[in-house]
Design an enzyme around this catalytic site. Structure first.
Site, PDB file in Angstrom:
ATOM      1  N   GLY A 150     -13.867   9.776  -5.183  1.00 41.34           N
ATOM      2  CA  GLY A 150     -12.550  10.384  -5.365  1.00 41.34           C
ATOM      3  C   GLY A 150     -11.790   9.715  -6.480  1.00 41.34           C
ATOM      4  O   GLY A 150     -12.195   8.677  -7.010  1.00 41.34           O
TER       5      GLY A 150
ATOM      6  N   LYS B  23     -10.681   1.625  -2.978  1.00 40.42           N
ATOM      7  CA  LYS B  23      -9.738   2.148  -3.965  1.00 40.42           C
ATOM      8  C   LYS B  23      -9.468   1.050  -4.973  1.00 40.42           C
ATOM      9  O   LYS B  23      -8.914   0.005  -4.633  1.00 40.42           O
ATOM     10  CB  LYS B  23      -8.436   2.554  -3.284  1.00 40.42           C
ATOM     11  CG  LYS B  23      -8.580   3.756  -2.376  1.00 40.42           C
ATOM     12  CD  LYS B  23      -7.221   4.277  -1.979  1.00 40.42           C
ATOM     13  CE  LYS B  23      -7.340   5.583  -1.206  1.00 40.42           C
ATOM     14  NZ  LYS B  23      -6.021   6.173  -0.921  1.00 40.42           N
TER      15      LYS B  23
ATOM     16  N   ASP C 277       4.308  10.465   2.925  1.00 41.95           N
ATOM     17  CA  ASP C 277       3.465  11.407   2.187  1.00 41.95           C
ATOM     18  C   ASP C 277       2.418  12.025   3.118  1.00 41.95           C
ATOM     19  O   ASP C 277       1.222  12.002   2.834  1.00 41.95           O
ATOM     20  CB  ASP C 277       2.798  10.696   1.007  1.00 41.95           C
ATOM     21  CG  ASP C 277       2.325  11.679  -0.055  1.00 41.95           C
ATOM     22  OD1 ASP C 277       2.714  12.877   0.016  1.00 41.95           O
ATOM     23  OD2 ASP C 277       1.564  11.281  -0.944  1.00 41.95           O
TER      24      ASP C 277
END
Ligand SMILES: *[C@@H]1O[C@H](CO)[C@@H](O)[C@H](O)[C@H]1NC(C)=O
Ligand SMILES: *[C@@H]1O[C@H](CO)[C@@H](O)[C@H](O)[C@H]1NC(C)=O
Ligand SMILES: *[C@@H]1O[C@H](CO)[C@@H](O)[C@H](O)[C@H]1NC(C)=O
Ligand SMILES: *[C@@H]1O[C@H](CO)[C@@H](O)[C@H](O)[C@H]1NC(C)=O
Ligand SMILES: *[C@@H]1O[C@H](CO)[C@@H](O)[C@H](O)[C@H]1NC(C)=O
Ligand SMILES: *[C@@H]1O[C@H](CO)[C@@H](O)[C@H](O)[C@H]1NC(C)=O
Ligand SMILES: *[C@@H]1O[C@H](CO)[C@@H](O)[C@H](O)[C@H]1NC(C)=O
Length: 914
Positions: A606, A627, A725
């Site tokens: 991703g 990440k 979010d």
């Protein structure tokens, strides 16, 4: 074994006669005589004058029955009239105590079926003594009395006799007797590593059985006679003192000899040629041999010489016995042949045959057994708590885990959560020295935490939460050096927690849960924002340890979630909505480690605002998502570190957990658990690459999972964490389609993907999901997350993105409002569902979504209310087999359920977006 040795033991212990008999106590001392299934009071058996008692005090499971009356006649002893049967449970055990430690005892059980259940069954089941297999009972004749008898060494103060259901009928038992021996009897055959099972015990030349009181140990000696033999007998006592087998005089006073010829032969059949057998032949001369008459004979077994030139002594019990076991034949025949110079034919008085029972299975450490027995009786616990607590492994007591290596087994985990225990914590818990996990939570224990818990030096987890414990937390708990989790929430303690515990908690070595902070300390060094302290108890959080989670995980795996049409009940999850997991895995990684884990960053899974996301695999095999981000400002690094460290402490099954982080040179990375099925958004937009559409049931479950994760952030974390979010791409799915919330807890500078990210002024979020109220006044509350979650619900219902492409890009909330005004649910529902949904729950979810997306925060439910609503929707979904879903017109439905839905669906206010 063909080479088995034999020994002749001649007894010339003149001193024996001069020592007064050692049997000082009453002759039946130590006898346990149980008439199984007899509810009546004790009675005396007329043939032995022994008192038989009901089995109530030795067992608390099973049911009493009488044999059918047509099986009762004068030859059937009263003892066999009733029985106890065990339709429930795999293993049911009698606990016999006391047994004199370090002595041999005889245990005998009888079984008479008598068609008590009217089923005319043939029944097979196993008997165990303690942890070891004793005998397989094969009950085929309802009128026969089957017997099992064994000799065993008592290694503890009690012994358990277990009936094990092997799937061939209901085990039952008619009587159970225990008789201790004295003087080291049978010491050659019985020791800590072996017992023996009776094959046969015979008394030659007798007309009746001999047992108690003639045999002080109540062995049963059955008569054995053959027409080709003649009987010899004597009224004189046969001396058996010093004889290891102590054959009673009454048995030795009869013998047989061939009526003609000089050969005496007898045989027995073994159950299996593999049985390893021991035989004992008992001899005593009963005739005074005069003049030059002699009795000399050779003894052979199956043609093999066992003893030569043997002459039995006059009125003295002597024996010839196998020292090592023999095997290999299904029939064994003994021949006693007089030697050529013998004037008299051979004789024999009695014999016994036993088969070897190797004690291969180790019993639980006696101290642990005693403690558990005491705890069981103190709290009157039933469950399957019978027999050995740990062994055999297949029958370990509910709520216990044991270690089996090395021997003996030790109890390591005790889980008595929600068992309804009351009173004080019993002292026997202190004897369980090997216990690592002790969970006594959710009971009604009262009083203080006893000092003695501080002696459980192996404790890693001690959970006493949600009891009525009072007083102070004792200093002795400081001695628990291995303790990692101490949960005392939900009690009424006063005073503060001992200093050392606080220090260890501060150092991150101990996770401490209390209702109020029991550690008085200044935490000036930490910035307020950075501290995300989980005070579980404040919101009534239940702390459950890693094991529990593992258990739940396993259960979930077994239940499976792949079903396309319905959701399996997940009661475990329901009841543990407030659960909390502590991970011991969170850690800091170096850049080199990340390189190895990701195989040099080869697999990109991703790309977000934070940077690239890579797939990796830890040394343990656990898959992770990494990440990566390169940073320039050292300020950012510091903030990042504080936040990352705190995030590793937040665990909930519906939150993507942070496994660790990396801060190494320019590398900044977060290592998350890997979510195999990607995001909910990918699934709804069919980008997950899987052909399968999420079923309605799966959607409901995902909604519930996600709601639980959010609820935890809002209510389980102190201070509460507002996600900011919430969106379908931040709801990630595990392999089993369990949903977890991702991307929470980082301040906005690290937040989320830039691509879909609007950051004007102080508004943070993703278009379509942003709370209109927040948009207006920049006030961020939990209710902003609720709004965003409402939008996700609408996505789940409709399968459409929050901003529906088309003329003017309509917001999904507006679109729904328009369809609703036409009262048409078919128009709203995701068409890929192809009508496969339960209209009742669809209406409920729709209503819930609209309430979540209400204009003002105060009109919206809390996440806790959302969770409750979703659960109530899931229940009918679980119950209904979706093959027979009834499709009902929208308006009919709304009328039916309007009372529960409140006014919002029918009322005038339909939320809209600006
Ligand atoms: C049982 O006790 C009674 C009374 O003491 C006695 O008369 C009887 O002989 C005893 N029976 C046996 C089998 O010992
Ligand atoms: C039993 O025997 C063992 C080993 O011989 C010994 O250590 C123990 O003290 C004995 N126990 C009793 C109650 O006699
Ligand atoms: C056996 O019982 C005696 C007396 O009741 C007790 O002192 C001893 O500790 C017990 N031994 C074991 C191993 O349970
Ligand atoms: C016994 O021995 C004596 C001599 O010692 C002999 O006269 C007699 O016949 C023998 N009797 C028998 C029965 O063999
Ligand atoms: C014992 O005697 C019988 C009959 O006299 C004979 O058939 C048999 O072989 C003898 N057995 C042995 C082991 O000598
Ligand atoms: C008895 O054993 C001895 C010694 O082996 C042998 O000499 C004798 O023949 C045997 N007698 C019989 C009858 O088997
Ligand atoms: C304890 O037992 C309960 C109920 O049987 C179970 O739900 C829970 O997971 C267990 N806890 C542990 C730590 O094994």
């Amino acid at each position: 074994m063909a080479s088995s040795s034999w020994c002749l033991v001649a007894l010339f212990f003149a001193i024996a006669a001069t020592i007064p008999a050692a049997h000082g106590q009453s002759p039946q001392a130590g006898f346990i005589s149980i008439d199984c299934g007899n509810p009546k009071s004790d009675y005396v058996d007329h043939s032995t004058n022994l008192t038989y008692v009901s089995d109530d005090r030795f067992i608390d499971v099973g049911s009493d029955f009488y044999i059918q009356s047509n099986y009762i006649n004068s030859s059937v002893p009263t003892l066999q009239f009733n029985l106890r049967s065990f339709p429930d449970g795999l293993r049911n055990c009698y606990t016999l105590k006391p047994v004199p430690q370090n002595s041999t005892y005889l245990v005998r059980a009888t079984f008479m079926y008598g068609n008590y259940d009217g089923k005319n069954s043939q029944i097979q089941f196993d008997l165990h003594i303690g942890v070891n297999h004793w005998k397989t009972m094969n009950i085929s004749d309802p009128s026969a009395i089957y017997t099992a008898e064994a000799l065993s060494l008592a290694t503890a103060n009690s012994t358990s006799i277990c009936l094990v259901n092997t799937g061939r009928g209901t085990p039952f038992i008619s009587s159970l007797e225990l008789r201790p021996f004295e003087n080291g009897d049978y010491g050659e055959y019985v020791n800590a590593s072996q017992s023996v099972v009776l094959v046969t015990r015979r008394n030659f030349g007798a007309s009746d059985s001999v047992r108690f009181p003639d045999d002080p140990y109540d062995r049963v000696w059955s008569p054995y006679m053959d027409p080709s033999w003649s009987t010899l007998s004597s009224t004189s006592e046969v001396n058996n003192s010093g004889n290891m087998f102590e054959p009673p005089s009454a048995v030795m006073q009869t013998a047989v000899t061939p009526a003609s010829g000089s050969q005496l032969a007898f045989y027995w059949d073994s159950v299996s040629p593999d049985d390893e057998l021991y035989a004992v032949l008992h001899f005593a001369e009963l005739q005074k041999l005069t003049g030059n008459s002699t009795r000399v004979f050779n003894i052979t077994r199956n043609g093999e010489s066992r003893f030569q030139w043997y002459t039995p002594p006059y009125l003295l019990a002597e024996y010839i016995y196998s020292v090592v076991p023999f095997e290999g034949s299904s029939r064994y025949e003994y021949d006693l042949n007089a030697t050529s110079d013998s004037t008299l034919p051979p004789i024999i008085n009695a014999f016994e045959v036993y088969s070897l029972m190797q004690l291969t299975q180790a019993a639980t450490y006696p101290g642990d057994v005693d403690a558990m027995m005491a705890i069981k009786s103190h709290y009157q616990l039933k469950r399957n708590w019978m027999g050995d607590p740990c062994a055999p492994k297949a029958y370990v007591w509910d709520g216990l885990n044991c270690s089996y290596n090395p021997d003996p087994p030790r109890i390591t985990n005790i889980n008595l959560t929600s068992t309804g225990l009351t009173g004080e914590i019993y002292i026997s818990f202190a004897m369980l020295e090997a216990v690592k996990y002790l969970d006594l939570s959710h009971n009604n224990f009262s009083g203080a935490i006893p000092d003695f818990l501080g002696s459980l030096s192996s404790l890693v987890v001690l959970d006493l939460s949600f009891n009525n414990l009072t007083g102070t937390v004792p200093d002795s708990l400081e001695n628990l050096v291995s303790l990692q989790i101490l949960n005392l929430a939900g009690n009424n303690f006063n005073g503060s927690v001992p200093d050392k515990l606080c220090k260890r908690s501060d150092a991150g070595l101990l996770t401490l849960r209390l209702d109020k902070n029991g550690c008085n300390k200044a935490s000036s060094s930490r910035s307020k924002i950075a501290i995300i302290v989980i005070i579980a108890a404040v919101s009534g959080l239940l702390l459950l340890v890693v094991i529990l989670v593992a258990v739940v995980w396993n259960i979930k795996k077994q239940q499976g979630r792949s079903s396309n049409t319905s959701v399996q009940p997940r009661s475990v999850v329901y009841s543990q909505q407030r659960e909390h997991q502590i991970s011991f895995e969170s850690r800091q990684f170096t850049y080199t480690q990340l390189e190895n884990i990701t195989n040099k960053f080869t697999m990109v899974i991703g790309k977000g605002g934070f940077g690239m996301v890579y797939h990796g695999c830890l040394e343990t095999g656990k898959q992770v998502a990494i990440k990566m981000r390169s940073v320039s400002s050292p300020q950012g690094m510091k903030e990042f570190l504080a936040e990352a460290q705190n995030l590793t402490k937040i665990y909930h099954r519906n939150l993507v957990s942070l496994v660790g982080y990396c801060m190494d040179g320019n590398c900044l990375a977060l290592v998350y658990e890997y979510m195999k099925q990607g995001s909910l958004r990918d699934h709804l937009r069919d980008k997950a690459g899987c052909a399968k559409v999420l079923s309605w049931g799966q959607r409901l479950q995902i909604a519930l999972d996600a709601a639980q994760g959010l609820d935890y952030l809002h209510k389980g974390c102190k201070p509460p964490i507002i996600h900011r979010d919430v969106k379908s791409s931040n709801i990630l799915l595990s392999e089993e389609l369990e949903a977890k919330i991702g991307d929470f807890g980082l301040s906005k500078s690290f937040h989320s993907d830039e691509l879909t990210h609007v950051s004007t002024g102080t508004v943070v979020g993703t278009p379509g999901y942003i709370d209109p109220e927040y948009h207006q006044n920049y006030q961020l509350t939990e209710k902003s997350d609720v709004y965003s979650f409402g939008v996700v619900l609408l996505e789940l219902i409709t399968g459409r993105p929050p901003i529906v492409p088309g003329p003017g890009n309509v917001h999904i909330v507006k679109l729904i409002a328009a369809s609703l005004s036409r009262g048409c649910i078919e128009e709203i529902m995701d068409e890929t569902l192809q009508g496969e949904y339960d209209a009742t729950s669809a209406w409920k979810i729709l209503d819930l979504a609209l309430r979540c997306t209400a204009d003002t925060g105060s009109q919206r439910p809390t996440m806790f209310e959302v969770v409750t609503q979703l659960k109530s929707c899931l229940k009918p979904e679980i119950a209904s087999n979706s093959n027979d879903i009834i499709y009902i017109e929208g308006f009919n439905m709304s009328r039916e359920i309007s009372s529960e839905m409140g006014a919002s669906l029918l009322g005038p206010t339909v939320p809209s977006i600006r």
